[in-house]
Design an enzyme around this catalytic site. Sequence first.
Site, PDB file in Angstrom:
ATOM      1  N   CYS A   1      -6.865  15.373  27.129  1.00 65.04           N
ATOM      2  CA  CYS A   1      -7.871  15.230  26.543  1.00 65.04           C
ATOM      3  C   CYS A   1      -8.580  14.945  27.645  1.00 65.04           C
ATOM      4  O   CYS A   1      -8.075  13.184  28.593  1.00 65.04           O
ATOM      5  CB  CYS A   1      -7.909  14.340  25.097  1.00 65.04           C
ATOM      6  SG  CYS A   1      -9.001  13.400  25.277  1.00 65.04           S
TER       7      CYS A   1
ATOM      8  N   CYS B   1     -10.902   6.225  25.803  1.00 61.88           N
ATOM      9  CA  CYS B   1     -11.147   5.624  24.927  1.00 61.88           C
ATOM     10  C   CYS B   1     -10.231   4.818  24.288  1.00 61.88           C
ATOM     11  O   CYS B   1     -10.223   3.419  23.239  1.00 61.88           O
ATOM     12  CB  CYS B   1     -11.048   7.604  24.322  1.00 61.88           C
ATOM     13  SG  CYS B   1     -10.009   6.952  22.541  1.00 61.88           S
TER      14      CYS B   1
ATOM     15  N   CYS C   1      -5.159   7.479  21.998  1.00 67.99           N
ATOM     16  CA  CYS C   1      -4.275   8.324  22.963  1.00 67.99           C
ATOM     17  C   CYS C   1      -3.059   7.320  23.145  1.00 67.99           C
ATOM     18  O   CYS C   1      -3.315   7.426  24.736  1.00 67.99           O
ATOM     19  CB  CYS C   1      -4.382   9.143  22.856  1.00 67.99           C
ATOM     20  SG  CYS C   1      -4.870  10.128  21.062  1.00 67.99           S
TER      21      CYS C   1
ATOM     22  N   CYS D   1     -11.901  15.756  19.390  1.00 66.94           N
ATOM     23  CA  CYS D   1     -10.629  14.832  19.855  1.00 66.94           C
ATOM     24  C   CYS D   1      -9.312  15.401  19.094  1.00 66.94           C
ATOM     25  O   CYS D   1      -9.633  16.105  17.703  1.00 66.94           O
ATOM     26  CB  CYS D   1     -10.846  13.537  18.538  1.00 66.94           C
ATOM     27  SG  CYS D   1      -9.264  12.040  18.807  1.00 66.94           S
TER      28      CYS D   1
ATOM     29  N   GLN E   1      -4.994   6.206   3.460  1.00 62.90           N
ATOM     30  CA  GLN E   1      -3.976   6.666   4.509  1.00 62.90           C
ATOM     31  C   GLN E   1      -4.778   8.218   5.232  1.00 62.90           C
ATOM     32  O   GLN E   1      -5.183   8.439   4.898  1.00 62.90           O
ATOM     33  CB  GLN E   1      -2.984   6.923   4.447  1.00 62.90           C
ATOM     34  CG  GLN E   1      -2.413   6.189   3.552  1.00 62.90           C
ATOM     35  CD  GLN E   1      -1.069   4.386   5.355  1.00 62.90           C
ATOM     36  OE1 GLN E   1      -1.737   4.922   5.803  1.00 62.90           O
ATOM     37  NE2 GLN E   1      -0.075   3.489   4.443  1.00 62.90           N
TER      38      GLN E   1
ATOM     39  N   TYR F   1      -0.591  -6.628  -2.456  1.00 64.57           N
ATOM     40  CA  TYR F   1      -1.323  -5.721  -2.006  1.00 64.57           C
ATOM     41  C   TYR F   1      -1.451  -4.397  -2.466  1.00 64.57           C
ATOM     42  O   TYR F   1      -1.429  -3.660  -1.169  1.00 64.57           O
ATOM     43  CB  TYR F   1      -1.264  -5.551  -0.078  1.00 64.57           C
ATOM     44  CG  TYR F   1      -0.139  -6.801   0.579  1.00 64.57           C
ATOM     45  CD1 TYR F   1      -0.303  -8.104   0.869  1.00 64.57           C
ATOM     46  CD2 TYR F   1       1.755  -7.094   0.076  1.00 64.57           C
ATOM     47  CE1 TYR F   1      -0.603  -9.009   1.656  1.00 64.57           C
ATOM     48  CE2 TYR F   1       2.563  -7.905   0.798  1.00 64.57           C
ATOM     49  CZ  TYR F   1       1.928  -9.083   1.517  1.00 64.57           C
ATOM     50  OH  TYR F   1       1.020 -10.681   2.077  1.00 64.57           O
TER      51      TYR F   1
ATOM     52  N   GLU G   1      -3.588  -6.940  -5.920  1.00 64.77           N
ATOM     53  CA  GLU G   1      -4.415  -7.570  -4.727  1.00 64.77           C
ATOM     54  C   GLU G   1      -5.763  -8.397  -5.371  1.00 64.77           C
ATOM     55  O   GLU G   1      -6.730  -8.493  -6.227  1.00 64.77           O
ATOM     56  CB  GLU G   1      -5.219  -6.198  -5.106  1.00 64.77           C
ATOM     57  CG  GLU G   1      -6.276  -5.318  -3.983  1.00 64.77           C
ATOM     58  CD  GLU G   1      -6.066  -5.822  -2.442  1.00 64.77           C
ATOM     59  OE1 GLU G   1      -6.348  -6.593  -1.971  1.00 64.77           O
ATOM     60  OE2 GLU G   1      -4.983  -5.437  -2.426  1.00 64.77           O
TER      61      GLU G   1
ATOM     62  N   ASP H   1       3.171  -4.310   1.052  1.00 60.90           N
ATOM     63  CA  ASP H   1       2.593  -3.006   1.953  1.00 60.90           C
ATOM     64  C   ASP H   1       1.875  -3.817   2.859  1.00 60.90           C
ATOM     65  O   ASP H   1       1.319  -3.397   2.630  1.00 60.90           O
ATOM     66  CB  ASP H   1       2.090  -1.723   1.331  1.00 60.90           C
ATOM     67  CG  ASP H   1       1.567  -1.033   2.493  1.00 60.90           C
ATOM     68  OD1 ASP H   1       2.228  -1.193   3.499  1.00 60.90           O
ATOM     69  OD2 ASP H   1       1.290   0.123   1.601  1.00 60.90           O
TER      70      ASP H   1
ATOM     71  N   CYS I   1       3.450  -1.495   8.834  1.00 62.20           N
ATOM     72  CA  CYS I   1       2.627  -0.634  10.139  1.00 62.20           C
ATOM     73  C   CYS I   1       2.709  -1.809  11.429  1.00 62.20           C
ATOM     74  O   CYS I   1       2.070  -1.386  12.295  1.00 62.20           O
ATOM     75  CB  CYS I   1       0.578  -1.034   9.483  1.00 62.20           C
ATOM     76  SG  CYS I   1       0.550  -1.951   9.321  1.00 62.20           S
TER      77      CYS I   1
END
Length: 388
Positions: A13, A19, A22, A96, A220, A249, A270, A318, A345
């Site tokens: 790219c 940016c 990536c 992208c 997601q 969560y 939540e 999560d 994550c």
Amino acid sequence: MDNYSNFYDNVTCPVWKKCNGCQLQNLKYNEQLKWKYKKVDQLLYKYGEVNDIIGMTNPLNYRNKVQAAFGMTRDKRLISGIYQSSTKTIVKVDKCILEDKLCDKILLDIRGLVIDLGIIPYNEFNGHGLLRHILVKRGFKTNEIMVVFVGISPIFPQKKKFVAELIKIHPEITTIIFNINPDGPAMLLGEKEQVLYGKGYIEDMLCGLKFKISARSFYQVNPKQTEILYNTAMEYAGLKGEETVIDAYCGVGTIGLIASKNAKEVIGVESNNAAVKDAVTNAKANNISNIRFVCEDAGKFMVKMAEEKLNCDVLFMDPPRAGSDKAFLNSVVTLSPKKVIYISCNPETLARDLDYLTKNGYEAKNIQPVDMFPFSNHIECVVELIKH
């Protein structure tokens, strides 16, 4: 890891260094997976054997949510793209490698439409202009598409013309929303919005269930890998239809609703009221009656359950990238579910939280990394923890 195609080895790219979206584009895809596996293994090996990372057979154009900031150059040319990392400089992006191709095309056509209609990007230095950014979401299974025009002011003189022209160019768009963000960060959504076209939300299918996606809903961005991630979590949970399950969560209820198919009862907890409303809507849309949602801090709710001597067999957690705080982890130990399925994550905060849980009665049985974000340095993991 060597089984993944080398077809993507020469993907480049022209703006990736500016940016910074990536971070791993300098590595072949197999090498990216090895780098991610090594990072997880170095952080988590002491808690158990780390399974081989699950990659993508096609790691391109996987993002179902794309957005672009708008601004003017010094020579008065309109550009759209992404903010350079840690700056307010917009890097011009026409397409992208990570983003859905149709969403990219819609963004590019909106740039031309903004020019044609004389819509002025907002300039935070002099306070002039309207447009802050454009957000596009697409349901990969339903092909429903949402466009969100984010402006600084509720006054949008060209809105009827904007909608008419955009639908003429892209009739596949199913809803258009005008979101007003008068003083928050540039790439965030404001609390107020107007539906300009369609029903104001889109729907998508995930793990056989239908989910409502509003402008501000969390969903997601890589649905193909999300199904792998969530199916792995369900496999580790091993539900037999007799369990009481907590989805902490829970957001819009995704994990809890999937778990409800094989559980006796699910409680989704939540603190975001808007997300809870979407979760209730999602349960009704899927005719699921063995789940209820509570708008409350998950840790406090679990402590109350323990005080009332209520049982929890399986806990799904999560948390955000920051992981769980000590208060929540204390509540896990207090409630003492038989099994904890931790979806993470961020392997750094996962390692910190596993250190606490394994010192307080739990053992990590399975550790599964999943590549949810190819070409980036982000890594998702599912960990199965068993109560001693």
